[in-house]
Scaffold this active site. Structure first.
Site, PDB file in Angstrom:
ATOM      1  N   CYS A  55       0.810  -1.224   0.000  1.00 42.61           N
ATOM      2  CA  CYS A  55       0.000   0.000   0.000  1.00 42.61           C
ATOM      3  C   CYS A  55       0.842   1.273   0.000  1.00 42.61           C
ATOM      4  O   CYS A  55       0.484   2.269  -0.655  1.00 42.61           O
ATOM      5  CB  CYS A  55      -0.977   0.006   1.167  1.00 42.61           C
ATOM      6  N   HIS A  70      -6.074   0.216  -0.967  1.00 45.47           N
ATOM      7  CA  HIS A  70      -6.418  -1.110  -0.445  1.00 45.47           C
ATOM      8  C   HIS A  70      -7.603  -1.728  -1.179  1.00 45.47           C
ATOM      9  O   HIS A  70      -8.620  -2.098  -0.577  1.00 45.47           O
ATOM     10  CB  HIS A  70      -6.718  -1.037   1.047  1.00 45.47           C
ATOM     11  N   ASP A  85      -7.491   5.609  -1.533  1.00 42.24           N
ATOM     12  CA  ASP A  85      -7.179   4.375  -0.821  1.00 42.24           C
ATOM     13  C   ASP A  85      -6.643   3.311  -1.780  1.00 42.24           C
ATOM     14  O   ASP A  85      -7.342   2.925  -2.725  1.00 42.24           O
ATOM     15  CB  ASP A  85      -8.451   3.866  -0.131  1.00 42.24           C
TER      16      ASP A  85
END
Length: 459
Positions: free
Chosen positions: A111, A349, A347
């Site tokens: 990430c 993820h 994000d």
């Protein structure tokens, strides 16, 4: 057969892990984020107001936070188009195995590398297209609702399991609906060409100039391998190395400078602009390269110091700011803006299928996020890397003056997050960048500040 069986088990494990990480992290993508209509929203130097009728009074409130040159608009769609146009780089699966491993996915550990890629992509957008550029198809992408996301996740998990038992490749499903293909005339436009080219540099293959495979190779210099956790400071040095060794001629006009111990040495940045840092015979006052300035900082001890919140707002209000590689402990985000006491982020993820960017018409939709998310400043991990883009020496001088004003410490916090110093710094040992990475510490659940019953907009 003996070698094949462990490989199949490893592939099955990878697919299940990908599905698990989608369940673990990406449920938030199916939710809508609440934005106040009564407060300005800042995204990388742009100021937006969702209450158009209050433009005049809102503009006055904006000027204290941002530079005089920034745009102010009352259009919600303008904000959505701007945000969605930023390049979104997330976990991927089923890409060519990383050198020296059986890994074909970065789910669960990549990430921070992805957040760093997003910051670098924004720098390249500024360099080739400018801050005002937006993707024409940005508003055609719709966010995932609960039913669509749940169905996709379930389908992907079942398909992976069945395909693994049958020894077949699983059916690939795209979490984001495909938009209509652009016409040939539109695709020939300069903006469209550079848009695709920038994304292709971040492709998930060993040949991609700035792809995760190359970043991992550069990370080995600092003792990192695939599967390790990468901190924001280490990623800054990895990005510098990746740009420095990129062979594409289009990338020869840009370089990366990483601050030393929270100090930006002005002479070193100017040398980078003039090509001196790369050993080029540059004439005085000749700009050869644009410079991406990356500054690893720590905004507090175990938790972020609230005295730095206004500083963070100040830098995200600057149009040449590239955002922040940060996040929560052990969970990296790419911060691009803020509203009130909440950060706006992208994000990484979300595990998406591999896209072959070597084709001329590869789909773009999975590289753009339709869902802006917010997080309270109080949950921000203190370890982060801040980025700025400087086109030339004159630009850098202006940037230095403006950021110095933002860096002015508060009455309580006597030390600025970083400083500008005239002259050159000592040569920096890349392998020592590991010492900049701070150990992540668990933090308790912090209470969000109470909000008033005002008007809100869900995006």
């Amino acid at each position: 057969m003996e070698n094949k069986e462990p490989d199949e088990v490893e592939k099955l494990k990878t697919r299940f892990m990908s599905a698990w990480h989608n369940v673990k992290y990406s449920w938030i993508l199916k939710t809508k984020t609440c934005f106040s209509r009564n407060s300005p929203v800042f995204v990388l130097g742009k100021c937006y107001h969702f209450k158009a009728e209050e433009m005049e009074s809102s503009l006055e409130g904006c000027s204290s936070e941002a530079s005089e040159s920034e745009h102010v608009t009352g259009n919600v769609e303008a904000f959505r188009k701007d945000f969605t146009s930023r390049v979104w780089l997330t976990y991927r699966e089923e890409f060519p195995a990383i050198s020296g491993t059986n890994m074909s996915s970065d789910c669960g550990w990549g990430c921070t590398l992805r957040a760093g890629q997003m910051m670098l992509a924004q720098a390249l957008v500024l360099h080739f297209l400018g801050r005002d550029w937006t993707w024409p198809d940005a508003l055609k992408i719709e966010g995932l609702d609960t039913e669509t996301w749940t169905a996709n996740a379930a389908r992907k998990l079942v398909a992976s399991f069945e395909a693994s038992l049958q020894g077949e490749k699983p059916l690939e499903t795209s979490p984001i609906p495909q938009t209509e293909r652009r016409s040939e005339d539109d695709s020939s436009h300069v903006g469209s060409i550079y848009h695709r080219k920038i994304i292709s540099w971040f492709g998930d293959s060993p040949l991609a100039q700035l792809g995760v495979h190359r970043l991992i190779d550069h990370g080995r210099t600092s003792g990192k391998t695939a599967g390790d956790w990468y901190g924001p400071a280490v990623v800054a040095h990895i990005l510098r190395k990746a740009v420095e060794e990129a062979t594409d001629p289009e990338l020869q006009g840009i370089t990366v400078y990483v601050a030393q111990d929270c100090t930006v040495y002005s002479a070193d940045v100017i040398d980078s602009h003039q090509g001196c840092a790369q050993g080029l015979d540059a004439e005085p006052n000749t700009d050869r390269k644009a410079v991406i300035i990356l500054i690893p900082v720590r905004l507090g001890g175990e938790k972020s110091n609230p005295e730095y919140y206004e500083f963070v707002k100040g830098i995200l209000s600057l149009e040449y700011c590239l955002g922040i590689i940060g996040g929560k402990p052990k969970q990296a985000y790419y911060f691009v803006g803020f509203q009130d006491d909440s950060l706006i982020y992208m994000d990484p993820h979300y595990c998406q299928s591999f896209v072959d960017v070597s084709t001329s018409d590869f789909p773009l939709e999975s590289y753009h996020c339709p869902s802006p998310k917010k997080m309270p400043f109080s949950k921000m991990d203190p370890s982060c890397t801040i980025g700025f883009y400087s086109r030339n020496v004159k630009d850098f001088e202006r940037i230095t003056q403006e950021i110095t004003k933002v860096l002015k410490p508060s009455s309580r916090e006597k030390y600025p997050a970083f400083t500008f110093v005239k002259g050159h710094g000592q040569d920096y040992d890349f392998t020592c960048s590991q010492t900049l990475e701070q150990k992540e510490l668990p933090s308790g659940e912090l209470r969000r500040p109470e909000t008033s019953m005002g008007d809100f907009v869900l995006l």
